[in-house]
Design an enzyme around this catalytic site. Structure first.
Site, PDB file in Angstrom:
ATOM      1  N   GLU A  73      -0.037   0.069  30.418  1.00  0.00           N
ATOM      2  CA  GLU A  73      -1.479  -0.006  30.634  1.00  0.00           C
ATOM      3  C   GLU A  73      -1.850   0.205  32.099  1.00  0.00           C
ATOM      4  OE1 GLU A  73      -3.588   0.034  28.045  1.00  0.00           O
ATOM      5  OE2 GLU A  73      -1.794  -0.031  26.783  1.00  0.00           O
ATOM      6  N   LEU A  98       6.501   4.619  24.742  1.00  0.00           N
ATOM      7  CA  LEU A  98       6.699   3.334  24.055  1.00  0.00           C
ATOM      8  C   LEU A  98       5.385   2.697  23.599  1.00  0.00           C
ATOM      9  CD1 LEU A  98       9.345   1.643  26.385  1.00  0.00           C
ATOM     10  CD2 LEU A  98       9.734   2.905  24.252  1.00  0.00           C
ATOM     11  N   ARG A  99       4.266   3.254  24.008  1.00  0.00           N
ATOM     12  CA  ARG A  99       2.993   2.602  23.700  1.00  0.00           C
ATOM     13  C   ARG A  99       2.773   2.450  22.200  1.00  0.00           C
ATOM     14  NH1 ARG A  99      -2.387   2.459  22.826  1.00  0.00           N
ATOM     15  NH2 ARG A  99      -3.503   0.995  24.158  1.00  0.00           N
ATOM     16  N   LYS A 100       2.955   3.513  21.455  1.00  0.00           N
ATOM     17  CA  LYS A 100       2.724   3.424  20.006  1.00  0.00           C
ATOM     18  C   LYS A 100       3.653   2.404  19.344  1.00  0.00           C
ATOM     19  CE  LYS A 100       2.203   6.007  15.765  1.00  0.00           C
ATOM     20  NZ  LYS A 100       2.225   7.305  15.102  1.00  0.00           N
ATOM     21  N   VAL A 140       2.419  -1.182  20.620  1.00  0.00           N
ATOM     22  CA  VAL A 140       1.053  -1.596  20.292  1.00  0.00           C
ATOM     23  C   VAL A 140       0.733  -1.458  18.806  1.00  0.00           C
ATOM     24  CG1 VAL A 140      -1.398  -1.113  20.732  1.00  0.00           C
ATOM     25  CG2 VAL A 140       0.234  -1.111  22.613  1.00  0.00           C
TER      26      VAL A 140
END
Length: 141
Positions: free
Chosen positions: A49, A97-99, A102
């Protein structure tokens, strides 16, 4: 004349030391237990983020081309020489790695030390320094 929201960028840059500490403590004390797994997961999430928020502020403020994805935010800011190739190579892996973190958090492996966790503290410190240098260079202060 550019309007760069330096206050919001600084607020996010100021979060980097805490994220770095969380990543370091996760890596140094790794025991495969849930608590450090959750600390690692949250630190990785916050790192994503911070990096993408700052990138978005830079893109908007310096009127760079529009980004279509988190990866694109990093590609644009890298093309504009905000940070070096080595930092970019790690950060592009990070935003990937966000998907999983999150949206697919229910399948995230909290029992393993992620390969980026021990690498990111140095990269995030370099990112912070390079963003500050970019702002100084571009805004003249």
């Amino acid at each position: 004349m550019y309007y760069v929201n330096q206050e919001q960028i600084e607020r996010r840059l100021d979060a980097v030391p805490d994220i770095v500490e969380g990543l370091k403590k996760s890596a140094q004390g790794w025991d495969g237990e849930l608590i450090l797994g959750m600390v690692q997961e949250r630190a990785l999430h916050l790192a994503i983020e911070v990096v993408t928020d700052i990138g978005s502020y830079l893109i908007d403020g310096f009127i760079m081309r529009d980004a279509s994805s988190y990866e694109d935010i990093l590609e644009i800011t890298h093309e504009e020489k905000v940070f070096d190739d080595e930092v970019f190579a790690v950060l592009i892996q990070l935003v990937g790695l966000r998907k999983p973190i999150v949206q697919e958090y229910y399948t995230w492996d909290r029992s393993s030390l992620h390969a980026l966790t021990p690498v990111l503290p140095d990269i995030l410190n370099r990112f912070e320094s390079q963003v500050r240098q970019y702002l100084k260079q571009e805004l003249g202060h």
